[in-house]
Design a protein around this motif. Structure first.
Motif, short mmCIF file in Angstrom:
data_model
loop_
_atom_site.label_atom_id
_atom_site.label_comp_id
_atom_site.label_asym_id
_atom_site.label_seq_id
_atom_site.Cartn_x
_atom_site.Cartn_y
_atom_site.Cartn_z
N ASP A 67 43.74 40.71 31.47
CA ASP A 67 42.54 39.93 31.76
C ASP A 67 42.06 40.12 33.19
O ASP A 67 40.88 40.35 33.43
N SER A 68 42.98 40.06 34.16
CA SER A 68 42.56 40.23 35.56
C SER A 68 42.15 41.67 35.84
O SER A 68 41.21 41.92 36.60
N LEU A 69 42.83 42.63 35.22
CA LEU A 69 42.43 44.05 35.39
C LEU A 69 41.04 44.28 34.83
O LEU A 69 40.24 45.02 35.41
N PHE A 70 40.75 43.68 33.69
CA PHE A 70 39.43 43.84 33.09
C PHE A 70 38.35 43.31 34.04
O PHE A 70 37.34 43.97 34.27
N ILE B 73 44.05 47.30 22.09
CA ILE B 73 43.98 47.04 23.53
C ILE B 73 42.64 47.58 24.04
O ILE B 73 42.36 48.77 23.92
N VAL B 74 41.83 46.70 24.61
CA VAL B 74 40.50 47.10 25.09
C VAL B 74 40.30 46.59 26.51
O VAL B 74 40.57 45.42 26.77
N LEU C 45 29.50 41.06 32.67
CA LEU C 45 30.56 41.29 31.70
C LEU C 45 31.87 40.65 32.16
O LEU C 45 32.64 40.15 31.34
N ALA C 46 32.11 40.67 33.45
CA ALA C 46 33.34 40.07 33.99
C ALA C 46 33.39 38.58 33.71
O ALA C 46 34.47 38.03 33.46
N GLU C 47 32.25 37.93 33.72
CA GLU C 47 32.20 36.48 33.54
C GLU C 47 31.81 36.05 32.14
O GLU C 47 31.77 34.86 31.84
N ASP C 48 31.53 37.00 31.27
CA ASP C 48 31.14 36.68 29.89
C ASP C 48 32.33 36.12 29.13
O ASP C 48 33.38 36.77 29.03
N PRO C 49 32.22 34.90 28.58
CA PRO C 49 33.36 34.29 27.87
C PRO C 49 33.83 35.08 26.65
O PRO C 49 34.98 34.95 26.24
N ARG C 50 32.98 35.93 26.10
CA ARG C 50 33.41 36.76 24.95
C ARG C 50 34.52 37.72 25.33
O ARG C 50 35.29 38.16 24.46
N PHE C 51 34.60 38.06 26.63
CA PHE C 51 35.58 39.05 27.08
C PHE C 51 36.71 38.43 27.89
O PHE C 51 37.42 39.13 28.60
N ALA D 39 41.55 39.64 22.68
CA ALA D 39 41.00 39.46 21.33
C ALA D 39 39.48 39.53 21.36
O ALA D 39 38.86 40.18 20.50
N GLY D 40 38.87 38.90 22.34
CA GLY D 40 37.42 38.96 22.48
C GLY D 40 36.93 40.35 22.82
O GLY D 40 35.90 40.81 22.31
N ARG D 41 37.68 41.04 23.68
CA ARG D 41 37.29 42.41 24.03
C ARG D 41 37.40 43.33 22.83
O ARG D 41 36.57 44.21 22.63
N CYS D 42 38.42 43.13 22.00
CA CYS D 42 38.57 43.95 20.79
C CYS D 42 37.40 43.71 19.83
O CYS D 42 36.92 44.64 19.19
N ALA D 43 36.97 42.46 19.74
CA ALA D 43 35.88 42.12 18.84
C ALA D 43 34.55 42.75 19.27
O ALA D 43 33.65 42.94 18.45
N HIS D 44 34.44 43.09 20.56
CA HIS D 44 33.21 43.66 21.09
C HIS D 44 33.48 45.02 21.76
O HIS D 44 32.86 45.37 22.75
N LYS D 45 34.40 45.76 21.17
CA LYS D 45 34.83 47.03 21.75
C LYS D 45 33.66 48.00 21.98
O LYS D 45 33.56 48.61 23.03
N GLU D 46 32.78 48.12 21.01
CA GLU D 46 31.69 49.10 21.12
C GLU D 46 30.80 48.79 22.32
O GLU D 46 30.40 49.69 23.06
N LEU D 47 30.47 47.52 22.52
CA LEU D 47 29.63 47.12 23.65
C LEU D 47 30.29 47.49 24.97
O LEU D 47 29.65 48.04 25.86
N LEU D 48 31.59 47.20 25.08
CA LEU D 48 32.31 47.51 26.32
C LEU D 48 32.45 49.01 26.53
O LEU D 48 32.29 49.50 27.64
N GLU D 49 32.73 49.74 25.45
CA GLU D 49 32.85 51.19 25.56
C GLU D 49 31.54 51.80 26.06
O GLU D 49 31.55 52.69 26.91
#
Length: 117
Positions: free
Chosen positions: A71-74, A50-51, A86-92, A96-106
């Motif tokens: 998704d809406s909370l993010f 969960i990211v 970041l809010a509008e980036d399709p990767r997030f 699943a997309g947020r998990c794949a890019h966890k380090e960037l979001l963190e």
């Protein structure tokens, strides 16, 4: 234990198993092991898979607890952070997309919380 509203003055025994109580705290550990043979390792203050969720440092040495796991909370968190990119980036768009890019979001969240008093 209900007595139908009539005080009886007699004690009662309650026999309960701790298994049911602890089982509820295991979240997805059982199906992860059953279907994937994966054993979940300690993950600190975050929720595995969960990211973003976790504790993030603030400027004054305190910590902020953030759990924007929907998704809406993010999107609302990113908007509050001033990170519309970041809010509008399709990767997030989903977890699943947020998990794949966890380090960037963190990194983005830590940079923001570290600026807060």
């Amino acid at each position: 234990i209900a007595t139908g509203g009539v005080p009886c003055g007699l004690g009662q025994d309650v026999d309960a198993s701790i298994v049911e109580s602890v089982f509820g705290m295991l979240e997805a550990c059982v199906p992860e092991y059953d279907h994937l043979q994966e054993i979940r390792e300690p993950s600190g203050s975050s929720l595995t898979g969960i990211v973003p969720t976790g504790t993030y440092p603030c400027k004054d040495g305190a910590f902020s607890i953030i759990g924007a796991n929907g998704d809406s909370l993010f999107k609302r968190l990113m908007m509050a952070m001033g990170r519309l990119d970041l809010a509008e980036d399709p990767r997030f768009a989903d977890n699943a997309g947020r998990c794949a890019h966890k380090e960037l979001l963190e990194e983005a969240i830590v940079a923001w919380t570290s600026s807060l008093p």
